[in-house]
Design a protein around this motif. Structure first.
Motif, PDB file in Angstrom:
ATOM      1  N   TYR A  45      19.844  74.794  49.955  1.00 58.08           N
ATOM      2  CA  TYR A  45      20.597  74.874  48.695  1.00 58.08           C
ATOM      3  C   TYR A  45      19.967  75.895  47.751  1.00 58.08           C
ATOM      4  N   VAL A  46      20.789  76.420  46.843  1.00 62.31           N
ATOM      5  CA  VAL A  46      20.296  77.347  45.826  1.00 62.31           C
ATOM      6  C   VAL A  46      20.802  76.887  44.460  1.00 62.31           C
ATOM      7  N   PRO A  47      20.018  77.136  43.395  1.00 63.82           N
ATOM      8  CA  PRO A  47      20.492  76.801  42.050  1.00 63.82           C
ATOM      9  C   PRO A  47      21.650  77.730  41.655  1.00 63.82           C
ATOM     10  N   VAL A  48      22.687  77.140  41.109  1.00 57.07           N
ATOM     11  CA  VAL A  48      23.839  77.906  40.639  1.00 57.07           C
ATOM     12  C   VAL A  48      24.084  77.544  39.182  1.00 57.07           C
ATOM     13  N   MET A  49      24.262  78.572  38.364  1.00 59.57           N
ATOM     14  CA  MET A  49      24.492  78.365  36.936  1.00 59.57           C
ATOM     15  C   MET A  49      25.951  77.979  36.681  1.00 59.57           C
ATOM     16  N   ILE A  50      26.124  76.995  35.811  1.00 62.88           N
ATOM     17  CA  ILE A  50      27.447  76.591  35.330  1.00 62.88           C
ATOM     18  C   ILE A  50      27.389  76.678  33.815  1.00 62.88           C
ATOM     19  N   SER A  51      28.241  77.494  33.227  1.00 67.59           N
ATOM     20  CA  SER A  51      28.234  77.584  31.758  1.00 67.59           C
ATOM     21  C   SER A  51      28.820  76.300  31.177  1.00 67.59           C
ATOM     22  N   VAL A  52      28.430  76.003  29.948  1.00 67.89           N
ATOM     23  CA  VAL A  52      28.973  74.826  29.259  1.00 67.89           C
ATOM     24  C   VAL A  52      30.495  74.934  29.176  1.00 67.89           C
ATOM     25  N   ALA A  53      30.992  76.122  28.855  1.00 63.83           N
ATOM     26  CA  ALA A  53      32.445  76.315  28.745  1.00 63.83           C
ATOM     27  C   ALA A  53      33.137  76.030  30.077  1.00 63.83           C
ATOM     28  N   ASP A  54      32.567  76.537  31.187  1.00 61.92           N
ATOM     29  CA  ASP A  54      33.161  76.286  32.502  1.00 61.92           C
ATOM     30  C   ASP A  54      33.081  74.810  32.865  1.00 61.92           C
ATOM     31  N   TRP A  55      31.962  74.173  32.526  1.00 63.48           N
ATOM     32  CA  TRP A  55      31.826  72.735  32.800  1.00 63.48           C
ATOM     33  C   TRP A  55      32.978  71.977  32.147  1.00 63.48           C
ATOM     34  N   LEU A  56      33.189  72.233  30.863  1.00 65.13           N
ATOM     35  CA  LEU A  56      34.210  71.494  30.115  1.00 65.13           C
ATOM     36  C   LEU A  56      35.612  71.830  30.599  1.00 65.13           C
ATOM     37  N   GLU A  57      35.821  73.088  31.015  1.00 64.02           N
ATOM     38  CA  GLU A  57      37.162  73.498  31.419  1.00 64.02           C
ATOM     39  C   GLU A  57      37.504  73.126  32.862  1.00 64.02           C
ATOM     40  N   PHE A  58      36.539  73.249  33.762  1.00 70.78           N
ATOM     41  CA  PHE A  58      36.857  73.133  35.189  1.00 70.78           C
ATOM     42  C   PHE A  58      36.248  71.931  35.906  1.00 70.78           C
ATOM     43  N   TRP A  59      35.129  71.409  35.436  1.00 71.42           N
ATOM     44  CA  TRP A  59      34.400  70.409  36.205  1.00 71.42           C
ATOM     45  C   TRP A  59      34.735  68.969  35.832  1.00 71.42           C
ATOM     46  N   VAL A  60      34.913  68.703  34.567  1.00 76.65           N
ATOM     47  CA  VAL A  60      35.003  67.316  34.092  1.00 76.65           C
ATOM     48  C   VAL A  60      36.134  66.544  34.765  1.00 76.65           C
ATOM     49  N   GLU A  61      37.297  67.134  34.833  1.00 75.46           N
ATOM     50  CA  GLU A  61      38.449  66.414  35.379  1.00 75.46           C
ATOM     51  C   GLU A  61      38.233  66.023  36.849  1.00 75.46           C
ATOM     52  N   ASP A  62      37.762  66.969  37.665  1.00 74.50           N
ATOM     53  CA  ASP A  62      37.537  66.676  39.080  1.00 74.50           C
ATOM     54  C   ASP A  62      36.469  65.603  39.270  1.00 74.50           C
TER      55      ASP A  62
ATOM     56  N   ASN B 179      11.263  63.985  39.691  1.00 76.37           N
ATOM     57  CA  ASN B 179      10.673  63.535  40.951  1.00 76.37           C
ATOM     58  C   ASN B 179      11.300  62.199  41.326  1.00 76.37           C
ATOM     59  N   ASP B 180      10.738  61.557  42.302  1.00 74.33           N
ATOM     60  CA  ASP B 180      11.339  60.316  42.798  1.00 74.33           C
ATOM     61  C   ASP B 180      11.303  59.168  41.798  1.00 74.33           C
ATOM     62  N   GLU B 181      10.515  59.280  40.761  1.00 71.69           N
ATOM     63  CA  GLU B 181      10.428  58.180  39.806  1.00 71.69           C
ATOM     64  C   GLU B 181      11.293  58.352  38.555  1.00 71.69           C
ATOM     65  N   GLU B 182      11.718  59.558  38.276  1.00 76.10           N
ATOM     66  CA  GLU B 182      12.453  59.805  37.033  1.00 76.10           C
ATOM     67  C   GLU B 182      13.908  60.132  37.316  1.00 76.10           C
ATOM     68  N   TYR B 183      14.759  59.136  37.166  1.00 74.70           N
ATOM     69  CA  TYR B 183      16.191  59.342  37.344  1.00 74.70           C
ATOM     70  C   TYR B 183      16.931  58.821  36.127  1.00 74.70           C
ATOM     71  N   LEU B 184      17.432  59.716  35.338  1.00 73.56           N
ATOM     72  CA  LEU B 184      18.286  59.323  34.221  1.00 73.56           C
ATOM     73  C   LEU B 184      19.723  59.637  34.619  1.00 73.56           C
ATOM     74  N   GLU B 185      20.545  58.612  34.662  1.00 78.26           N
ATOM     75  CA  GLU B 185      21.948  58.768  35.011  1.00 78.26           C
ATOM     76  C   GLU B 185      22.792  58.482  33.779  1.00 78.26           C
ATOM     77  N   VAL B 186      23.730  59.382  33.514  1.00 76.08           N
ATOM     78  CA  VAL B 186      24.556  59.301  32.310  1.00 76.08           C
ATOM     79  C   VAL B 186      26.025  59.323  32.731  1.00 76.08           C
ATOM     80  N   GLU B 187      26.825  58.533  32.035  1.00 78.77           N
ATOM     81  CA  GLU B 187      28.269  58.547  32.283  1.00 78.77           C
ATOM     82  C   GLU B 187      28.813  59.953  32.038  1.00 78.77           C
ATOM     83  N   LEU B 188      29.740  60.380  32.878  1.00 81.74           N
ATOM     84  CA  LEU B 188      30.339  61.711  32.762  1.00 81.74           C
ATOM     85  C   LEU B 188      30.950  61.934  31.379  1.00 81.74           C
ATOM     86  N   ALA B 189      31.654  60.942  30.858  1.00 83.98           N
ATOM     87  CA  ALA B 189      32.311  61.087  29.556  1.00 83.98           C
ATOM     88  C   ALA B 189      31.286  61.308  28.442  1.00 83.98           C
TER      89      ALA B 189
END
Length: 119
Positions: free
Chosen positions: A66-83, A97-107
Motif C-alpha cells: 500500500y501507499v499513502p494517498v492524499m485526500i483533500s478535505v473538499a474531496d472527502w466531503l464531496e465524494f467520500w462521505v456518501e459512499d 500502533n496496536d494500542e492506540e485506536y480511536l474510532e469516530v462515527e463518520l457523521a
C-alpha cells in the motif's frame, strides 16, 4: 478533555492547516485499507492519518503493498462521505500502533471537517 478528545482535536488542528487527509491505497487491487472495528461488532473502520509520514509508517507487513494517498478535505466531503455512509464505515484517527485506536462515527468526523474546510 479525555485523551480521545485531545487526539481527535490534534488531528483536526493538523488537517485544518494542510486541508489534507491520508489513507492507504493498494494500486494492484485498487483497494483501500478497511479493517474490522476493535470497538464495535460488525463494523468496519477506515484509518486516516493527518500526515503522509504517519500513514507511510504503516506500509509494512500486510500493508507493504500500500501507499499513502492524499485526500483533500473538499474531496472527502464531496465524494467520500456518501459512499462510506452507505457501507456504515467508521473512521480511525491517526492510528499509531496496536494500542492506540480511536474510532469516530463518520457523521461526527465529517461534520468536524466541514467546520474547518477552507474555501
Amino acid at each position: 478533555m479525555s485523551d480521545n478528545n485531545t487526539h481527535f482535536a490534534n488531528f483536526i488542528t493538523q488537517v485544518k492547516t494542510t486541508q489534507k487527509l491520508w489513507a492507504l491505497h493498494d494500486q494492484a487491487s485498487d483497494g483501500w485499507v478497511i479493517l474490522d472495528s476493535i470497538n464495535f461488532e460488525n463494523t468496519d473502520v477506515m484509518p486516516l492519518w493527518s500526515t503522509e509520514s504517519l500513514a507511510k509508517s504503516h506500509c509494512t507487513e500486510e500493508w507493504q503493498g500500500y501507499v499513502p494517498v492524499m485526500i483533500s478535505v473538499a474531496d472527502w466531503l464531496e465524494f467520500w462521505v456518501e459512499d462510506l455512509a452507505e457501507d456504515n464505515i467508521m473512521i480511525g484517527i491517526d492510528w499509531q500502533n496496536d494500542e492506540e485506536y480511536l474510532e469516530v462515527e463518520l457523521a461526527e468526523f465529517s461534520h468536524k471537517l466541514a467546520e474547518i474546510e477552507a474555501f
